[in-house]
Design an enzyme around this catalytic site. Structure first.
Site, PDB file in Angstrom:
ATOM      1  N   HIS A 161     -31.850 -26.103  58.877  1.00  0.00           N
ATOM      2  CA  HIS A 161     -32.230 -27.279  59.669  1.00  0.00           C
ATOM      3  C   HIS A 161     -32.029 -28.537  58.815  1.00  0.00           C
ATOM      4  O   HIS A 161     -32.431 -28.549  57.640  1.00  0.00           O
ATOM      5  CB  HIS A 161     -33.702 -27.137  60.090  1.00  0.00           C
ATOM      6  CG  HIS A 161     -34.167 -28.264  60.944  1.00  0.00           C
ATOM      7  ND1 HIS A 161     -33.830 -28.361  62.278  1.00  0.00           N
ATOM      8  CD2 HIS A 161     -34.905 -29.358  60.650  1.00  0.00           C
ATOM      9  CE1 HIS A 161     -34.363 -29.475  62.764  1.00  0.00           C
ATOM     10  NE2 HIS A 161     -35.019 -30.093  61.811  1.00  0.00           N
ATOM     11  N   MET A 212     -26.768 -23.758  68.937  1.00  0.00           N
ATOM     12  CA  MET A 212     -27.533 -24.769  69.646  1.00  0.00           C
ATOM     13  C   MET A 212     -28.364 -24.226  70.805  1.00  0.00           C
ATOM     14  O   MET A 212     -28.546 -24.895  71.813  1.00  0.00           O
ATOM     15  CB  MET A 212     -26.581 -25.880  70.145  1.00  0.00           C
ATOM     16  CG  MET A 212     -25.791 -26.551  69.040  1.00  0.00           C
ATOM     17  SD  MET A 212     -26.834 -27.202  67.709  1.00  0.00           S
ATOM     18  CE  MET A 212     -27.493 -28.634  68.543  1.00  0.00           C
ATOM     19  N   SER A 239     -18.977 -25.610  59.592  1.00  0.00           N
ATOM     20  CA  SER A 239     -18.772 -25.900  58.161  1.00  0.00           C
ATOM     21  C   SER A 239     -19.744 -25.075  57.309  1.00  0.00           C
ATOM     22  O   SER A 239     -19.395 -24.638  56.208  1.00  0.00           O
ATOM     23  CB  SER A 239     -18.887 -27.398  57.860  1.00  0.00           C
ATOM     24  OG  SER A 239     -20.160 -27.884  58.180  1.00  0.00           O
ATOM     25  N   ASN A 240     -20.940 -24.808  57.821  1.00  0.00           N
ATOM     26  CA  ASN A 240     -21.852 -23.903  57.088  1.00  0.00           C
ATOM     27  C   ASN A 240     -21.282 -22.483  57.072  1.00  0.00           C
ATOM     28  O   ASN A 240     -21.374 -21.795  56.062  1.00  0.00           O
ATOM     29  CB  ASN A 240     -23.249 -23.904  57.713  1.00  0.00           C
ATOM     30  CG  ASN A 240     -24.093 -25.043  57.196  1.00  0.00           C
ATOM     31  OD1 ASN A 240     -24.614 -24.989  56.080  1.00  0.00           O
ATOM     32  ND2 ASN A 240     -24.206 -26.111  57.973  1.00  0.00           N
ATOM     33  N   ASP A 259     -38.056 -24.324  65.089  1.00  0.00           N
ATOM     34  CA  ASP A 259     -38.028 -24.729  63.670  1.00  0.00           C
ATOM     35  C   ASP A 259     -39.403 -24.622  63.002  1.00  0.00           C
ATOM     36  O   ASP A 259     -39.756 -25.461  62.164  1.00  0.00           O
ATOM     37  CB  ASP A 259     -37.468 -26.170  63.539  1.00  0.00           C
ATOM     38  CG  ASP A 259     -36.082 -26.304  64.147  1.00  0.00           C
ATOM     39  OD1 ASP A 259     -35.286 -25.370  64.011  1.00  0.00           O
ATOM     40  OD2 ASP A 259     -35.797 -27.353  64.756  1.00  0.00           O
ATOM     41  N   GLU A 296     -26.508 -28.415  52.247  1.00  0.00           N
ATOM     42  CA  GLU A 296     -26.653 -27.163  53.008  1.00  0.00           C
ATOM     43  C   GLU A 296     -25.673 -26.101  52.495  1.00  0.00           C
ATOM     44  O   GLU A 296     -26.013 -24.916  52.431  1.00  0.00           O
ATOM     45  CB  GLU A 296     -26.394 -27.410  54.506  1.00  0.00           C
ATOM     46  CG  GLU A 296     -27.448 -28.276  55.172  1.00  0.00           C
ATOM     47  CD  GLU A 296     -27.227 -28.482  56.667  1.00  0.00           C
ATOM     48  OE1 GLU A 296     -28.122 -29.035  57.311  1.00  0.00           O
ATOM     49  OE2 GLU A 296     -26.166 -28.100  57.201  1.00  0.00           O
TER      50      GLU A 296
END
Ligand code: GRF
Length: 202
Positions: A115, A96, A19-20, A151, A180
């Protein structure tokens, strides 16, 4: 070297729904946007994100981790492939896998990640759950450069999201994702813009 196309070429790395990725593609459809998606790569054959890329006529490539003996071998292959595609920025959008130093060093300050928490709080895989269970009044999302940690790279932009009474992980994550979709395309635009200026001056 700048190609004739005065836009930054993005490689978007995905593992899931994308979706991003969709939000990024949508942003690039504005002719003034300083970047375009040149290739989408996934470590998951069935990732919906690959189908979304194909629907937009963007090259979509599944790179199978099982064909490589080690994480480093996989990342080395990925880095060589992206060098061949001559990408300017590597955009992680729900990818991932933790990238090994071999990959990070191949694209210094050129890899971005999004993130679902306000880093440095809640790095890692369970960011939404940890924020929900923390008792915090808000969490959010962070765009950051990727370094060799998980991260931990320099923060580029953040947006806060309130945690509501009765939120579940799904409801909270859905509201974070809504943010996001604005934050990531904007950050990619800003970084692409500076990159293009640097290239013009070089
Ligand atoms: C997003 O929540 C992002 O913050 C995290 O992975 C999720 C990807 O979702 N890194 P999608 O595949 O873009 O829908």
């Amino acid at each position: 070297m700048l190609s004739t196309n005065p836009k930054a070429k993005l490689a978007v790395l995905v593992s899931g729904t994308g979706s991003n990725l969709e939000a990024i593609i949508k942003a690039t459809q504005n002719s003034k946007y300083p970047a375009y998606v040149g290739v989408v790569i996934s470590d998951q054959k069935e990732a919906l994100a690959l189908k979304k890329a194909t629907a937009h006529q963007i090259p979509a490539v599944f790179v199978n981790p099982k064909l490589y003996d080690s994480r480093e071998a996989y990342d080395q292959m990925l880095a060589s492939m992206l060098k061949e595609y001559k990408v300017d920025l590597v955009i992680l959008a729900g990818f991932m896998r933790v990238l090994s130093p071999i990959f990070v060093q191949a694209f210094p300050k050129k890899i971005l990640n999004i993130h679902p928490a306000l880093l440095p709080k809640y790095p890692g895989l369970h960011a939404v759950k940890e924020a929900l269970e923390s008792g915090d009044s808000h969490t959010g999302c962070t765009v950051h450069f990727v370094d060799e940690g998980v991260d931990t790279g320099p923060i580029i932009a953040q947006t806060q999201v309130s945690i509501k009474k009765g939120d579940t992980q799904d409801s909270l994550h859905a509201r974070i994702k809504e943010q996001e979709y604005t934050l990531y395309p904007k950050a990619i635009s800003d970084i692409s813009h500076s990159l293009l200026i640097q290239k013009l001056k070089a």
